[in-house]
Design an enzyme around this catalytic site. Structure first.
Site, PDB file in Angstrom:
ATOM      1  N   HIS A   1       0.878  -1.186   0.000  1.00  0.00           N
ATOM      2  CA  HIS A   1       0.000   0.000   0.000  1.00  0.00           C
ATOM      3  C   HIS A   1       0.911   1.231   0.000  1.00  0.00           C
ATOM      4  O   HIS A   1       1.400   1.662   1.040  1.00  0.00           O
ATOM      5  CB  HIS A   1      -0.851  -0.086   1.281  1.00  0.00           C
ATOM      6  CG  HIS A   1      -1.758   1.062   1.564  1.00  0.00           C
ATOM      7  ND1 HIS A   1      -3.140   0.982   1.456  1.00  0.00           N
ATOM      8  CD2 HIS A   1      -1.514   2.319   2.013  1.00  0.00           C
ATOM      9  CE1 HIS A   1      -3.688   2.122   1.817  1.00  0.00           C
ATOM     10  NE2 HIS A   1      -2.725   2.959   2.159  1.00  0.00           N
TER      11      HIS A   1
ATOM     12  N   CYS B   1      -3.382  10.918   4.259  1.00  0.00           N
ATOM     13  CA  CYS B   1      -3.904  10.590   5.591  1.00  0.00           C
ATOM     14  C   CYS B   1      -3.991  11.871   6.397  1.00  0.00           C
ATOM     15  O   CYS B   1      -3.021  12.627   6.465  1.00  0.00           O
ATOM     16  CB  CYS B   1      -2.992   9.569   6.278  1.00  0.00           C
ATOM     17  SG  CYS B   1      -3.504   9.237   7.969  1.00  0.00           S
TER      18      CYS B   1
ATOM     19  N   ASN C   1      -2.456   7.672  -2.570  1.00  0.00           N
ATOM     20  CA  ASN C   1      -1.867   6.388  -2.959  1.00  0.00           C
ATOM     21  C   ASN C   1      -1.459   6.438  -4.425  1.00  0.00           C
ATOM     22  O   ASN C   1      -1.897   7.316  -5.169  1.00  0.00           O
ATOM     23  CB  ASN C   1      -2.908   5.272  -2.840  1.00  0.00           C
ATOM     24  CG  ASN C   1      -3.271   4.997  -1.413  1.00  0.00           C
ATOM     25  OD1 ASN C   1      -4.090   5.685  -0.848  1.00  0.00           O
ATOM     26  ND2 ASN C   1      -2.643   4.007  -0.833  1.00  0.00           N
TER      27      ASN C   1
END
Ligand code: HMG
Ligand code: MG
Length: 325
Positions: A230, A263, A272
């Site tokens: 990730h 985040c 991402n």
């Protein structure tokens, strides 16, 4: 050492590629976990209305993706954008062959998610103390204890449980993270019953070498089938780091349509890796994902048009006008 490493690589590659080759006409299969509606939108400062979120998810459901993380049941005081979790989950058109996991921080979140019939959850812990405190208001060990309490209930209800470990190579508060810290938290989450652990480079600082060192340490206690990668793309290293993970046999990759997000508790971190860029790369490598790039580009453009931001996906920018003008 070099020979030992080579044989670990070959063994992992063969084990992971064989079953998927059969299913996809001899092409190795990579499962994409689309996290845009959760990881992407959670950091979006403008309020995205519920109907826009559900429409985005419905469009993503038409692309061939098999896993779409749709929202989180975290405290709305901490992440207001996810406060419409019940309506988002209830409002989407669910397909039988797609899993729609949601992120869960505690029992309270699990109870709300179960009321709307969630079948798969994702729990999250951190490899760094600093991020654990800032993101979940508790230490790493307290976070794992919280997860232990909630997975007892989740298992009783036969929910699938995925795990995340954040800050696997670097932390915005504690700096460089040792591979052994990641291995310790991963081992704890696996022993609690997570079927797979997603390794989060939360702030995108990883490079080929740091990602490689982290995976090598993990392969002492588990196999690549239990791991996913990730990568946030803050430093433009995500695709390289994903390729490194593929070399070690990892076959599940998280990504966010049009590279949405970041985040809220990792200032400065970007979204991402863009799903469009990932699919383009995997197609070029002869790997199968089952995802229709054109439909994905359309879904990505739908949400970036709404939030009035240019797409962070180079592939979306390169191909949109070719496909749609
Ligand atoms: P806390 O403040 O210590 O919790 O937060 P609390 O139990 O004291 O509760 C505070 C208030 O929140 C209370 O309300 C609770 O009822 C409420 P009040 O009594 O004051 O009115 N509350 C909730 N409400 C709804 N749903 C809930 C819930 N829990 C408490 N589930 C807590 C602790 C864990 C709840 C908080 O820190 C939190 O929600 N953190 C989540 C932060 C977050 O979502 N971060 C982003 C996701 S992680 C990520 O992005 C990384 C990842 O992508 C991988 C990677 O990139 O590395 C996964
Ligand atoms: Mg993330």
């Amino acid at each position: 050492m070099a020979l030992q490493l080579q044989s670990v690589l070959l063994r992992n590659l063969n084990r992971c590629i064989k079953p998927w080759k059969k299913r996809f006409h001899n092409k190795p299969y990579v499962r994409i976990v689309e996290v845009g509606p959760r990881d992407g939108l959670q950091n979006e400062p403008v309020n995205v209305p519920t109907n826009i979120k559900t429409e985005l998810i419905n469009k993503l459901s038409e692309t061939g993706l098999r896993t779409i993380e749709v929202t989180s049941f975290v405290s709305p005081k901490w992440v207001p954008q996810m406060g419409d979790n019940v309506d988002v989950y209830s409002g989407i058109t669910k397909k039988d062959d797609i899993s729609y996991p949601v992120l869960i921080p505690n029992l309270k979140g699990l109870e709300s998610a179960m009321k709307v019939g969630v079948r798969e959850i994702a729990v999250f812990a951190s490899a760094s103390e600093g991020f654990s405190q800032k993101n979940t208001n508790c230490s790493i060990q307290e976070g794992i204890n919280r997860i232990r309490d909630l997975v007892v209930v989740a298992k009783r209800e036969n929910l699938k449980i995925r795990g995340y470990v954040s800050c696997v190579v670097g932390c915005p508060y504690d700096g460089h993270i040792q591979p052994s810290s990641v291995t310790k938290v991963t081992e704890a989450l696996l022993s609690l019953g997570c079927y797979e652990i997603s390794l989060g480079d939360t702030i995108g600082v990883g490079t080929r070498k740091t990602i490689e060192n982290m995976i090598i340490d993990l392969l002492k206690i588990t196999t690549p089938e239990k791991l996913a990668i990730h990568c946030h793309d803050t430093y433009g290293q995500a695709l390289v780091n994903i390729c490194t993970s593929l070399e070690y046999g990892i076959r599940v990759v998280d990504s966010s349509v049009s590279g949405l997000g970041g985040c809220p508790y990792a200032k400065g971190a970007t979204g991402n890796v863009a799903t469009e860029d990932l699919i383009y790369m995997l197609n070029g490598m002869g790997m199968e994902t089952g995802v229709d790039l054109k439909k994905l580009i359309e879904a990505g453009r739908y949400i970036t048009d709404f939030i009035k931001k240019p797409s962070a996906s180079k592939v979306n920018n390169a191909l949109f006008s070719k496909y749609f003008n």
